[in-house]
Design a protein around this motif. Structure first.
Motif, PDB file in Angstrom:
ATOM      1  N   ASN A 190     -21.900 -30.842 -66.635  1.00 29.45           N
ATOM      2  CA  ASN A 190     -22.249 -29.497 -66.170  1.00 29.45           C
ATOM      3  C   ASN A 190     -22.062 -29.466 -64.663  1.00 29.45           C
ATOM      4  O   ASN A 190     -23.007 -29.536 -63.897  1.00 29.45           O
ATOM      5  N   ASN A 191     -20.808 -29.379 -64.236  1.00 27.17           N
ATOM      6  CA  ASN A 191     -20.478 -29.465 -62.805  1.00 27.17           C
ATOM      7  C   ASN A 191     -20.530 -28.099 -62.147  1.00 27.17           C
ATOM      8  O   ASN A 191     -19.502 -27.510 -61.834  1.00 27.17           O
ATOM      9  N   THR A 192     -21.740 -27.632 -61.906  1.00 25.97           N
ATOM     10  CA  THR A 192     -21.885 -26.289 -61.337  1.00 25.97           C
ATOM     11  C   THR A 192     -22.805 -26.346 -60.121  1.00 25.97           C
ATOM     12  O   THR A 192     -23.854 -25.719 -60.076  1.00 25.97           O
ATOM     13  N   GLY A 193     -22.392 -27.124 -59.138  1.00 29.07           N
ATOM     14  CA  GLY A 193     -23.151 -27.231 -57.891  1.00 29.07           C
ATOM     15  C   GLY A 193     -24.304 -28.218 -58.009  1.00 29.07           C
ATOM     16  O   GLY A 193     -24.394 -28.990 -58.974  1.00 29.07           O
ATOM     17  N   LEU A 194     -25.174 -28.176 -57.008  1.00 27.28           N
ATOM     18  CA  LEU A 194     -26.326 -29.088 -56.965  1.00 27.28           C
ATOM     19  C   LEU A 194     -27.076 -29.046 -58.296  1.00 27.28           C
ATOM     20  O   LEU A 194     -27.472 -27.982 -58.755  1.00 27.28           O
ATOM     21  N   ASP A 195     -27.292 -30.211 -58.895  1.00 23.42           N
ATOM     22  CA  ASP A 195     -28.019 -30.236 -60.163  1.00 23.42           C
ATOM     23  C   ASP A 195     -29.514 -30.348 -59.862  1.00 23.42           C
ATOM     24  O   ASP A 195     -29.979 -31.378 -59.376  1.00 23.42           O
ATOM     25  N   PRO A 196     -30.277 -29.281 -60.136  1.00 25.40           N
ATOM     26  CA  PRO A 196     -31.686 -29.274 -59.721  1.00 25.40           C
ATOM     27  C   PRO A 196     -32.511 -30.419 -60.292  1.00 25.40           C
ATOM     28  O   PRO A 196     -33.514 -30.817 -59.707  1.00 25.40           O
ATOM     29  N   LYS A 197     -32.093 -30.980 -61.430  1.00 26.68           N
ATOM     30  CA  LYS A 197     -32.953 -31.996 -62.046  1.00 26.68           C
ATOM     31  C   LYS A 197     -33.173 -33.175 -61.114  1.00 26.68           C
ATOM     32  O   LYS A 197     -34.242 -33.800 -61.147  1.00 26.68           O
TER      33      LYS A 197
ATOM     34  N   VAL B  71     -16.181 -25.144 -41.535  1.00 29.60           N
ATOM     35  CA  VAL B  71     -15.377 -26.323 -41.839  1.00 29.60           C
ATOM     36  C   VAL B  71     -15.159 -26.406 -43.351  1.00 29.60           C
ATOM     37  O   VAL B  71     -16.123 -26.335 -44.113  1.00 29.60           O
ATOM     38  N   VAL B  72     -13.915 -26.575 -43.768  1.00 29.64           N
ATOM     39  CA  VAL B  72     -13.590 -26.667 -45.190  1.00 29.64           C
ATOM     40  C   VAL B  72     -12.977 -28.033 -45.465  1.00 29.64           C
ATOM     41  O   VAL B  72     -11.851 -28.304 -45.068  1.00 29.64           O
ATOM     42  N   PRO B  73     -13.735 -28.932 -46.138  1.00 28.79           N
ATOM     43  CA  PRO B  73     -13.194 -30.264 -46.401  1.00 28.79           C
ATOM     44  C   PRO B  73     -12.153 -30.238 -47.513  1.00 28.79           C
ATOM     45  O   PRO B  73     -12.257 -29.450 -48.455  1.00 28.79           O
ATOM     46  N   ARG B  74     -11.145 -31.122 -47.399  1.00 34.19           N
ATOM     47  CA  ARG B  74     -10.187 -31.297 -48.492  1.00 34.19           C
ATOM     48  C   ARG B  74      -9.986 -32.783 -48.741  1.00 34.19           C
ATOM     49  O   ARG B  74      -9.886 -33.573 -47.811  1.00 34.19           O
ATOM     50  N   GLY B  75      -9.963 -33.164 -50.018  1.00 36.34           N
ATOM     51  CA  GLY B  75      -9.746 -34.565 -50.379  1.00 36.34           C
ATOM     52  C   GLY B  75      -8.297 -34.760 -50.787  1.00 36.34           C
ATOM     53  O   GLY B  75      -7.391 -34.541 -49.985  1.00 36.34           O
ATOM     54  N   GLY B  76      -8.082 -35.132 -52.052  1.00 36.36           N
ATOM     55  CA  GLY B  76      -6.714 -35.332 -52.527  1.00 36.36           C
ATOM     56  C   GLY B  76      -6.035 -34.034 -52.919  1.00 36.36           C
ATOM     57  O   GLY B  76      -4.869 -34.029 -53.290  1.00 36.36           O
ATOM     58  N   CYS B  77      -6.748 -32.917 -52.815  1.00 33.74           N
ATOM     59  CA  CYS B  77      -6.190 -31.586 -53.082  1.00 33.74           C
ATOM     60  C   CYS B  77      -5.673 -31.453 -54.511  1.00 33.74           C
ATOM     61  O   CYS B  77      -4.621 -30.855 -54.744  1.00 33.74           O
ATOM     62  N   THR B  78      -6.403 -32.002 -55.456  1.00 32.26           N
ATOM     63  CA  THR B  78      -6.003 -31.872 -56.857  1.00 32.26           C
ATOM     64  C   THR B  78      -7.028 -31.087 -57.664  1.00 32.26           C
ATOM     65  O   THR B  78      -6.932 -31.031 -58.896  1.00 32.26           O
ATOM     66  N   GLY B  79      -8.010 -30.496 -57.005  1.00 32.57           N
ATOM     67  CA  GLY B  79      -9.011 -29.690 -57.695  1.00 32.57           C
ATOM     68  C   GLY B  79      -8.410 -28.421 -58.265  1.00 32.57           C
ATOM     69  O   GLY B  79      -7.382 -27.930 -57.778  1.00 32.57           O
ATOM     70  N   LEU B  80      -9.059 -27.880 -59.283  1.00 31.63           N
ATOM     71  CA  LEU B  80      -8.482 -26.745 -60.011  1.00 31.63           C
ATOM     72  C   LEU B  80      -9.243 -25.443 -59.775  1.00 31.63           C
ATOM     73  O   LEU B  80      -8.951 -24.437 -60.411  1.00 31.63           O
ATOM     74  N   VAL B  81     -10.237 -25.446 -58.874  1.00 28.07           N
ATOM     75  CA  VAL B  81     -11.056 -24.236 -58.713  1.00 28.07           C
ATOM     76  C   VAL B  81     -11.025 -23.695 -57.284  1.00 28.07           C
ATOM     77  O   VAL B  81     -11.908 -22.968 -56.862  1.00 28.07           O
ATOM     78  N   ASP B  82      -9.978 -24.069 -56.518  1.00 31.40           N
ATOM     79  CA  ASP B  82      -9.800 -23.542 -55.155  1.00 31.40           C
ATOM     80  C   ASP B  82     -10.983 -23.860 -54.240  1.00 31.40           C
ATOM     81  O   ASP B  82     -11.309 -23.071 -53.341  1.00 31.40           O
ATOM     82  N   GLY B  83     -11.581 -25.012 -54.445  1.00 31.20           N
ATOM     83  CA  GLY B  83     -12.694 -25.418 -53.585  1.00 31.20           C
ATOM     84  C   GLY B  83     -12.279 -25.725 -52.158  1.00 31.20           C
ATOM     85  O   GLY B  83     -13.134 -25.840 -51.283  1.00 31.20           O
ATOM     86  N   ILE B  84     -10.965 -25.861 -51.905  1.00 27.91           N
ATOM     87  CA  ILE B  84     -10.494 -26.203 -50.554  1.00 27.91           C
ATOM     88  C   ILE B  84      -9.795 -25.038 -49.872  1.00 27.91           C
ATOM     89  O   ILE B  84      -9.270 -25.191 -48.776  1.00 27.91           O
ATOM     90  N   LEU B  85      -9.786 -23.882 -50.516  1.00 27.12           N
ATOM     91  CA  LEU B  85      -9.073 -22.739 -49.936  1.00 27.12           C
ATOM     92  C   LEU B  85      -9.728 -22.328 -48.607  1.00 27.12           C
ATOM     93  O   LEU B  85     -10.947 -22.255 -48.508  1.00 27.12           O
ATOM     94  N   CYS B  86      -8.909 -22.062 -47.583  1.00 24.22           N
ATOM     95  CA  CYS B  86      -9.435 -21.702 -46.251  1.00 24.22           C
ATOM     96  C   CYS B  86      -8.834 -20.376 -45.797  1.00 24.22           C
ATOM     97  O   CYS B  86      -7.799 -19.945 -46.277  1.00 24.22           O
ATOM     98  N   GLY B 421     -15.788 -28.000 -61.594  1.00 28.18           N
ATOM     99  CA  GLY B 421     -16.569 -27.442 -60.497  1.00 28.18           C
ATOM    100  C   GLY B 421     -16.469 -25.924 -60.438  1.00 28.18           C
ATOM    101  O   GLY B 421     -15.853 -25.282 -61.299  1.00 28.18           O
ATOM    102  N   ILE B 422     -17.080 -25.360 -59.404  1.00 28.11           N
ATOM    103  CA  ILE B 422     -17.150 -23.903 -59.254  1.00 28.11           C
ATOM    104  C   ILE B 422     -16.162 -23.419 -58.194  1.00 28.11           C
ATOM    105  O   ILE B 422     -15.370 -22.515 -58.447  1.00 28.11           O
ATOM    106  N   GLY B 423     -16.216 -24.019 -57.022  1.00 36.15           N
ATOM    107  CA  GLY B 423     -15.281 -23.649 -55.955  1.00 36.15           C
ATOM    108  C   GLY B 423     -15.318 -22.171 -55.650  1.00 36.15           C
ATOM    109  O   GLY B 423     -16.393 -21.542 -55.615  1.00 36.15           O
ATOM    110  N   LEU B 424     -14.112 -21.627 -55.458  1.00 38.95           N
ATOM    111  CA  LEU B 424     -14.003 -20.197 -55.225  1.00 38.95           C
ATOM    112  C   LEU B 424     -13.710 -19.493 -56.550  1.00 38.95           C
ATOM    113  O   LEU B 424     -14.148 -18.369 -56.783  1.00 38.95           O
TER     114      LEU B 424
END
Lengths: 463, 463
Positions: A190-197, B71-86, B421-424
């Motif tokens: 359940n990868n939806t941000g900080l996990d409150p648990k 600041v927007v961190p980027r790792g290997g840039c293989t995420g699928l939810v646009d978490g690194i979009l700036c 993940g959630i990302g954008l």
């Protein structure tokens, strides 16, 4: 220390929420112990409040928050660090009327249990479905779901199944102001941000009161092979662990170590018959989840480890009775107290540092004064050493014992508490295994969730 | 949307911290993609800053914090939810110059790696010691330690080894204001209050930038047995999983499911040769960690499951080449896009709810308009379903597809993101699988650790 007392009118408010039988005061309250380590000392709280529902927990906390009265939660009261100790200005909170298993999903292998359910009840309910709840510890008949979440309990099978944290998929908790945080999902992923648990696991009731949890169950093992080993030292034992894990694909469910002082004490005449001679430098108990037809592979592994010199001698349990007998040598630590080793410790260090650390600390304790001594044993597969030392009856000398055992941990990246927690007993030691920046982060989260500091005040942190 | 740009003088400040080659701007920056899902779109950041040390990360964040630049961190840039979009008002931050493995402790089975190290490098270094780093995913050659911690990556072995969270023993992170939080202990057990690492696992860089980690390694498996199964349905497959886990003591390392639409698509002429007939109601791929001498037990289990009716047909890989061939049918999901199923989803539901959920959502998508369709597959042992749907080219229709797939999750206690993940991309869906009270707690922690909201703003939460 003097504490302001809680007004009767406020206790009446609480009684109105939980019903008259939900509020325990006076002689009945004083008949309850202060904590596990102080069985003769009565609970000092202004009152013990026993809600029946999450809604009642919420109303109790909202009232205490509004009035500024501190709340000290207690679970099965088997903790060893005085995390439940209260004073007269505090309200003790027990979820003992909130026990019971709400549902079991055998296909998804999950269970919803209320916080007041004992671990033994959870284990039994899992077993009834042909499954296992892997958390296991001596206090299983008293320790509760809520208490083991608050303390992130460990125990005998951490090596294979993790601590309580790994067995909690979701939970419901009540924040200091009465807000109910519902996070009861039965999901592995359940990868939806900080996990409150994770805010409520291992934080000893300082960030919220856990009211229900979704627990992860596992298939019940088909059987065990259990061996008692003599080794040239703990490094050799660590190699035995690594080889056994590799040979049995990670199915080592327990790997317990005993330094010679411990083993000789336990196998003195009148205690346990020694399964192996008493002159070896190190002893280990290894248990593997396996089926009987794998026994030839176990013999082959033990022989190979003997040829390599990492095992000096070994005995394999041939029956469930023998298995229990071997385990008793490791588990009967209550016998250490009358044997003169009454002060318990619970630390962790990397497995690769264990040999030098234990040797140095043992010498340092013995040098404090004639008759001072320490025996070491523990869940070494987890890096967890339990020490018991001889009580010296003098705070200055005990401080030297603490320095011998806790002092080296900082440089070794060790921990002053592997599994028991910090509570009140170890809060002066927190800085030895948490950096200042970590403590600052912990305090920032506490401030965000409990700005009035009503939840278990004074625990974990000094000041 | 217009964004205020970052002044040149501030970029000069950053260049002074990281050195001239540490700051990427202009054409070189525009040559980098915006994100994995937008490979043709240039990175829009004001600059990309590439520190070489934790100290430089700290100085960069302190400067951005003081000046209020996001600041927007980027790792290997293989995420699928646009978490690194700036956007042009933001500074992109990469730890690509902070790669490398600092140390390996084979006895304690731990490794210290810098955030910029790729997962493939970690796997190789573990293998060189005869050990395994269990995290595995298609992007292993690009995905980094820092990125997989920030996203709590999952992948192919979660069932047996957990997600990235379970493989991180300790970490070092830099907070928004530049404070370095050192929590690098290599301990399995460390019960000393709130564990700070959980604040940085799966929070997508919104609470801090991970710079180093202590990773837990495992014994390398001696071998695998891999079977491709046909079952009467996903419930039967779940029973197969439970029986296999029990028979092999939890050694199922992967349990992947394929609904018939997916399997038929993958085994159409010109794609993969079908290992089993294409008319069965369900397919599963099961992989067990075991040794060759256990093969008779596998045959006995499969026969018993066939007699019980939970397996209709089965093929066991007889060679590594056959094993790879079976896996390709499940792994070659890139073939779904040219086959007309270009919109990916990543949800989770309890295993016991999966059958009804997938049946209803498949029907609902097909009813949206002629030609609309969905295929389902995934890590069903983890409760994780991946869907791919036919792109419909119309936002209103796509919203209907979203409603069909995401809509039922709330009532099922499911998740809108099992592992991506959630990302954008999914922030509008967060409320479907996090309660309002959970989101309030998440926001309170964000406010406590990043009050100026400079870290990856706009990700995870809407507004």
């Amino acid at each position: 220390m003097m504490h302001e007392s809680v007004p009767d009118a406020f206790l009446a408010t609480l009684a109105a929420i939980v019903g008259p039988s939900g509020l325990v005061t006076g002689a009945e309250l004083r008949g309850r112990p202060a904590s596990w380590t102080r069985p003769e000392e009565p609970c000092a709280a202004a009152a013990l409040v026993r809600p029946r529902t999450t809604q009642e927990v919420s109303l109790v906390l909202a009232a205490c928050h509004a009035a500024g009265h501190p709340v000290v939660p207690r679970g099965g009261c088997t903790g060893l660090v005085d995390g439940i100790l209260c004073n007269a200005a505090e309200i003790a909170l027990s979820l003992e009327r909130m026990g019971g298993i709400e549902s079991v999903d055998p296909l998804a292998m999950t269970m919803v249990a209320r916080a007041g359910t004992t671990i033994a009840m959870v284990q039994d309910a899992a077993q009834a479905e042909g499954l296992m709840f892997p958390l296991d510890l001596g206090a299983r008949g008293s320790a509760t779901v809520g208490g083991t979440i608050a303390t992130n309990a460990g125990g005998l099978r951490v090596l294979r199944y993790g601590m309580m944290r790994e067995m909690v998929l979701g939970l419901e908790a009540v924040l200091a102001d009465g807000t109910v945080v519902s996070s009861l999902r039965p999901l592995i992923k359940n990868n939806t941000g900080l996990d409150p648990k994770h805010l409520f696991l291992g934080t000893e009731g300082t960030l919220g009161i856990v009211t229900r949890a979704v627990l992860r169950l596992r298939p019940a093992p088909a059987g065990y092979a259990t061996a008692f080993l003599a080794c040239p030292g703990v490094d050799a034992a660590a190699r035995v662990l690594a080889r056994t894990q590799a040979a049995f694909q990670g199915r080592v469910s327990s790997f317990e170590g005993m330094w010679p002082g411990y083993y000789r004490l336990m196998t003195e005449p009148g205690r346990f018959a020694p399964p192996l001679p008493r002159e070896h430098p190190y002893y280990a108990l290894v248990e593997i989840e396996c089926v009987p037809e794998e026994e030839p592979r176990i013999h082959a592994l033990l022989e190979s480890l003997m040829e390599a010199g990492d095992i000096l001698d070994a005995v394999l349990a041939a029956s469930e009775e023998q298995r229990r007998g071997l385990w008793r040598i490791r588990e009967a630590v209550e016998m250490l107290v009358p044997a003169g080793f009454g002060r318990p410790f619970d630390v962790s260090v990397p497995l690769s540092a264990m040999h030098d650390y234990v040797a140095a600390a043992t010498r340092a304790v013995a040098a404090i004064r004639p008759g001072a001594g320490a025996v070491a044993y523990g869940h070494i597969g987890d890096g967890n050493i339990h020490w018991n030392t001889t009580p010296l009856g003098d705070p200055a000398l005990e401080a030297q014992v603490d320095a011998a055992i806790y002092g080296p941990l900082t440089a070794l990246s060790g921990s002053v508490s592997a599994e028991h927690g910090i509570g009140l007993a170890k809060r002066g030691k927190l800085g030895l295994s948490r950096s200042d920046s970590e403590v600052a982060v912990m305090r920032a989260v506490k401030q965000a969730l409990d700005p009035r500091r009503i939840l278990n005040p004074g625990k974990i942190f000094l000041g």
